[in-house]
Design an enzyme around this catalytic site. Structure first.
Site, PDB file in Angstrom:
ATOM      1  N   GLY A  11       0.834  -1.209   0.000  1.00 60.39           N
ATOM      2  CA  GLY A  11       0.000   0.000   0.000  1.00 60.39           C
ATOM      3  C   GLY A  11       0.864   1.254   0.000  1.00 60.39           C
ATOM      4  O   GLY A  11       1.879   1.309   0.683  1.00 60.39           O
ATOM      5  N   ARG A  72       1.424  -5.100  -6.229  1.00 60.01           N
ATOM      6  CA  ARG A  72       1.252  -6.351  -5.487  1.00 60.01           C
ATOM      7  C   ARG A  72       1.498  -7.474  -6.496  1.00 60.01           C
ATOM      8  O   ARG A  72       1.025  -7.410  -7.622  1.00 60.01           O
ATOM      9  CB  ARG A  72      -0.147  -6.420  -4.879  1.00 60.01           C
ATOM     10  CG  ARG A  72      -0.332  -5.339  -3.801  1.00 60.01           C
ATOM     11  CD  ARG A  72      -1.430  -5.667  -2.811  1.00 60.01           C
ATOM     12  NE  ARG A  72      -1.254  -4.927  -1.569  1.00 60.01           N
ATOM     13  CZ  ARG A  72      -1.889  -3.795  -1.263  1.00 60.01           C
ATOM     14  NH1 ARG A  72      -2.734  -3.259  -2.117  1.00 60.01           N
ATOM     15  NH2 ARG A  72      -1.670  -3.196  -0.108  1.00 60.01           N
ATOM     16  N   ASP A 103       4.585  -5.091   6.141  1.00 58.20           N
ATOM     17  CA  ASP A 103       5.036  -6.418   6.561  1.00 58.20           C
ATOM     18  C   ASP A 103       4.992  -7.436   5.433  1.00 58.20           C
ATOM     19  O   ASP A 103       5.843  -8.337   5.371  1.00 58.20           O
ATOM     20  CB  ASP A 103       4.250  -6.901   7.786  1.00 58.20           C
ATOM     21  CG  ASP A 103       2.834  -7.267   7.449  1.00 58.20           C
ATOM     22  OD1 ASP A 103       2.117  -6.389   6.932  1.00 58.20           O
ATOM     23  OD2 ASP A 103       2.441  -8.422   7.696  1.00 58.20           O
ATOM     24  N   THR A 126       3.878   2.296   5.800  1.00 57.96           N
ATOM     25  CA  THR A 126       2.478   1.881   5.661  1.00 57.96           C
ATOM     26  C   THR A 126       1.664   2.765   6.590  1.00 57.96           C
ATOM     27  O   THR A 126       2.131   3.094   7.680  1.00 57.96           O
ATOM     28  CB  THR A 126       2.267   0.401   6.031  1.00 57.96           C
ATOM     29  OG1 THR A 126       0.877   0.193   6.351  1.00 57.96           O
ATOM     30  CG2 THR A 126       3.062  -0.038   7.237  1.00 57.96           C
ATOM     31  N   ASP A 128      -0.801   2.001   8.299  1.00 61.30           N
ATOM     32  CA  ASP A 128      -1.427   1.258   9.403  1.00 61.30           C
ATOM     33  C   ASP A 128      -0.601   1.214  10.686  1.00 61.30           C
ATOM     34  O   ASP A 128      -1.130   0.929  11.750  1.00 61.30           O
ATOM     35  CB  ASP A 128      -1.712  -0.186   8.964  1.00 61.30           C
ATOM     36  CG  ASP A 128      -2.520  -0.242   7.677  1.00 61.30           C
ATOM     37  OD1 ASP A 128      -3.398   0.619   7.519  1.00 61.30           O
ATOM     38  OD2 ASP A 128      -2.262  -1.122   6.846  1.00 61.30           O
ATOM     39  N   ASP A 130       1.304  -1.043  11.660  1.00 56.12           N
ATOM     40  CA  ASP A 130       1.238  -2.384  12.259  1.00 56.12           C
ATOM     41  C   ASP A 130       2.535  -3.165  12.047  1.00 56.12           C
ATOM     42  O   ASP A 130       2.506  -4.340  11.670  1.00 56.12           O
ATOM     43  CB  ASP A 130       0.040  -3.155  11.674  1.00 56.12           C
ATOM     44  CG  ASP A 130       0.083  -3.223  10.149  1.00 56.12           C
ATOM     45  OD1 ASP A 130       0.895  -2.504   9.525  1.00 56.12           O
ATOM     46  OD2 ASP A 130      -0.713  -3.992   9.571  1.00 56.12           O
ATOM     47  N   GLY A 171      -6.655   0.973   8.835  1.00 53.27           N
ATOM     48  CA  GLY A 171      -5.750   0.371   9.816  1.00 53.27           C
ATOM     49  C   GLY A 171      -5.649  -1.139   9.730  1.00 53.27           C
ATOM     50  O   GLY A 171      -5.004  -1.776  10.555  1.00 53.27           O
ATOM     51  N   ARG A 172      -6.333  -1.723   8.751  1.00 46.51           N
ATOM     52  CA  ARG A 172      -6.374  -3.189   8.612  1.00 46.51           C
ATOM     53  C   ARG A 172      -6.723  -3.825   9.963  1.00 46.51           C
ATOM     54  O   ARG A 172      -7.676  -3.407  10.597  1.00 46.51           O
ATOM     55  CB  ARG A 172      -5.046  -3.717   8.059  1.00 46.51           C
ATOM     56  CG  ARG A 172      -4.816  -3.219   6.636  1.00 46.51           C
ATOM     57  CD  ARG A 172      -3.858  -4.101   5.880  1.00 46.51           C
ATOM     58  NE  ARG A 172      -2.540  -4.088   6.484  1.00 46.51           N
ATOM     59  CZ  ARG A 172      -1.475  -4.667   5.934  1.00 46.51           C
ATOM     60  NH1 ARG A 172      -1.594  -5.303   4.793  1.00 46.51           N
ATOM     61  NH2 ARG A 172      -0.300  -4.611   6.514  1.00 46.51           N
TER      62      ARG A 172
HETATM   63  P1  ADP Z   1       2.497  -4.397   2.538  1.00 44.51           P
HETATM   64  O1  ADP Z   1       3.944  -4.490   2.235  1.00 44.51           O
HETATM   65  O2  ADP Z   1       2.005  -2.984   2.559  1.00 44.51           O
HETATM   66  O3  ADP Z   1       2.117  -5.194   3.786  1.00 44.51           O
HETATM   67  P2  ADP Z   1       1.303  -6.509   0.861  1.00 44.51           P
HETATM   68  O4  ADP Z   1       0.895  -7.360   2.012  1.00 44.51           O
HETATM   69  O5  ADP Z   1       0.342  -6.307  -0.244  1.00 44.51           O
HETATM   70  O6  ADP Z   1       1.719  -5.025   1.303  1.00 44.51           O
HETATM   71  O7  ADP Z   1       2.658  -7.125   0.259  1.00 44.51           O
HETATM   72  C1  ADP Z   1       3.267  -6.568  -0.873  1.00 44.51           C
HETATM   73  C2  ADP Z   1       3.841  -7.662  -1.731  1.00 44.51           C
HETATM   74  O8  ADP Z   1       4.857  -8.369  -1.010  1.00 44.51           O
HETATM   75  C3  ADP Z   1       2.865  -8.747  -2.157  1.00 44.51           C
HETATM   76  O9  ADP Z   1       2.097  -8.385  -3.289  1.00 44.51           O
HETATM   77  C4  ADP Z   1       3.805  -9.906  -2.488  1.00 44.51           C
HETATM   78  O10 ADP Z   1       4.383  -9.739  -3.759  1.00 44.51           O
HETATM   79  C5  ADP Z   1       4.895  -9.740  -1.432  1.00 44.51           C
HETATM   80  N1  ADP Z   1       4.597 -10.611  -0.275  1.00 44.51           N
HETATM   81  C6  ADP Z   1       3.703 -10.433   0.700  1.00 44.51           C
HETATM   82  N2  ADP Z   1       3.679 -11.452   1.574  1.00 44.51           N
HETATM   83  C7  ADP Z   1       4.601 -12.338   1.119  1.00 44.51           C
HETATM   84  C8  ADP Z   1       5.044 -13.635   1.547  1.00 44.51           C
HETATM   85  N3  ADP Z   1       4.530 -14.222   2.640  1.00 44.51           N
HETATM   86  N4  ADP Z   1       6.012 -14.235   0.827  1.00 44.51           N
HETATM   87  C9  ADP Z   1       6.537 -13.672  -0.282  1.00 44.51           C
HETATM   88  N5  ADP Z   1       6.147 -12.459  -0.748  1.00 44.51           N
HETATM   89  C10 ADP Z   1       5.194 -11.804  -0.079  1.00 44.51           C
END
Ligand code: ADP
Length: 322
Positions: A11, A72, A103, A126, A128, A130, A171-172
């Site tokens: 995000g 993503r 995360d 982010t 959030d 978190d 804030g998820r």
């Molecule tokens: P944020 O980084 O804001 O938490 P996301 O959860 O959408 O955002 O994660 C961003 C990208 O990171 C995902 O689209 C994916 O490509 C990668 N990602 C997320 N979780 C994992 C995971 N458990 N293992 C490998 N890549 C991941």
């Protein structure tokens, strides 16, 4: 190390651009070559690489969003996807990475380190907040202030019409934005996923306020607090008795906009700190600021450990609103 890559992922958050500026300029001063990777892991797999010079990050410190764009990427959840990413990096001569995101981004970064030993340093960005290992994430303060501005406006209407408003903030699964906004906005109630409150309790608190002579109220609801969000909560409360209410979902207005001074400074500090960490040969860590000191936390801890909820602030906000 001669060449590093940098990307924004997940995000978007206000301050990502300020962070990018700090990464690029610190790295150039260290004599490194810097490659910007577009759209996070999506662009990493597609080889969307662009050389970054001093001027490429001019005049962006004040803007929300991210000039590198974010993305993503489903392929990155799979080992084959990450192997393809590691090959792209090797082909481009990129020897270290700086990942600006949340995360999810760090989980991907950690896997890339574990499987392919690509040195990678994370920077928490982010809205959030978190993420364990930093008091605040980049973008959190800007989101809180955007939501607070909206709450102040809603308060004018709530007061003028003697109305109850449920206001849903982002804030998820965490209530950090709701807590700060609620405390700063003088909300009558703050509903967060970290603390249980049933509909009857909420109704009783509203009625107790009415009996005390309160004619309008603002209840801040974290998006992760209630299945169906503020709309569903307002509906349930209305079923319990004669309470007229409105529900407002603030949504994406909390994400964008110019970053606050706090976010720009945090972004600058963490951007510079991340480059220093890579240059020193560190890897698989996130840089953060805790008690006004820059610290490095193993990436795995950033999602496995839980950032504590500020119960004292919650209790204070509650006591002051009664
Ligand atoms: P944020 O980084 O804001 O938490 P996301 O959860 O959408 O955002 O994660 C961003 C990208 O990171 C995902 O689209 C994916 O490509 C990668 N990602 C997320 N979780 C994992 C995971 N458990 N293992 C490998 N890549 C991941």
């Amino acid at each position: 190390m001669q060449t590093i890559g940098v990307f924004t992922s997940g995000g978007d958050a206000a301050g990502m651009n300020a962070c990018l500026r700090a990464v690029v300029r610190t790295a150039l001063r260290e004599g490194l070559r810097v490659i910007g990777i577009h759209r996070g892991y999506v662009g990493l797999l597609a080889g969307e690489f662009v050389a970054m010079d001093h001027a490429s990050v001019s005049n962006i410190i004040q803007f929300g969003g991210t000039i590198l764009k974010t993305g993503r990427c489903d392929d990155f959840y799979r080992p084959e996807g990450r192997a393809a990413g590691a090959r792209k990096l090797a082909d481009a001569g990129i020897e270290g990475l700086i990942a600006i995101g949340g995360d999810g981004t760090f989980r991907g970064a950690h896997a890339l380190w574990e499987e392919h030993k690509v040195p990678i340093i994370g920077i928490p960005a982010t809205i959030d907040n978190d993420v364990y290992g930093t008091d605040a994430t980049i973008g959190f303060d800007s989101a809180v202030n955007a939501a607070l501005d909206a709450i102040d406006r809603i308060r004018d209407t709530a007061t003028s019409h003697d109305r109850l408003f449920f206001v849903e903030v982002m804030g998820r699964q965490a209530g950090f934005i709701a807590l700060m906004v609620g405390a700063a906005g003088g909300a009558e109630m703050i509903l967060v996923p970290e603390l249980e409150a049933d509909t009857q309790q909420i109704y009783d608190t509203i009625m107790a306020g009415v009996e005390q002579g309160k004619t309008s109220s603002i209840i801040v609801v974290a998006e992760g607090d209630e299945e169906g969000g503020a709309l569903e909560l307002a509906r349930k409360v209305r079923q319990l008795g004669p309470i007229e209410s409105r529900a407002t979902i603030l949504g994406h207005i909390q994400r964008g906009g110019n970053p606050t001074a706090q976010d720009r400074i945090l972004a600058s500090e963490l951007g510079a700190a991340a480059v220093r960490a890579l240059v020193e040969g560190d890897a698989d860590k996130m840089v953060g600021r805790v008690d006004n000191r820059i610290v490095r936390t193993p990436l795995r801890d950033t999602w496995e450990k839980k950032k504590p909820f500020d119960q004292d602030l919650y209790d204070l906000a509650r006591a002051l609103a009664l």
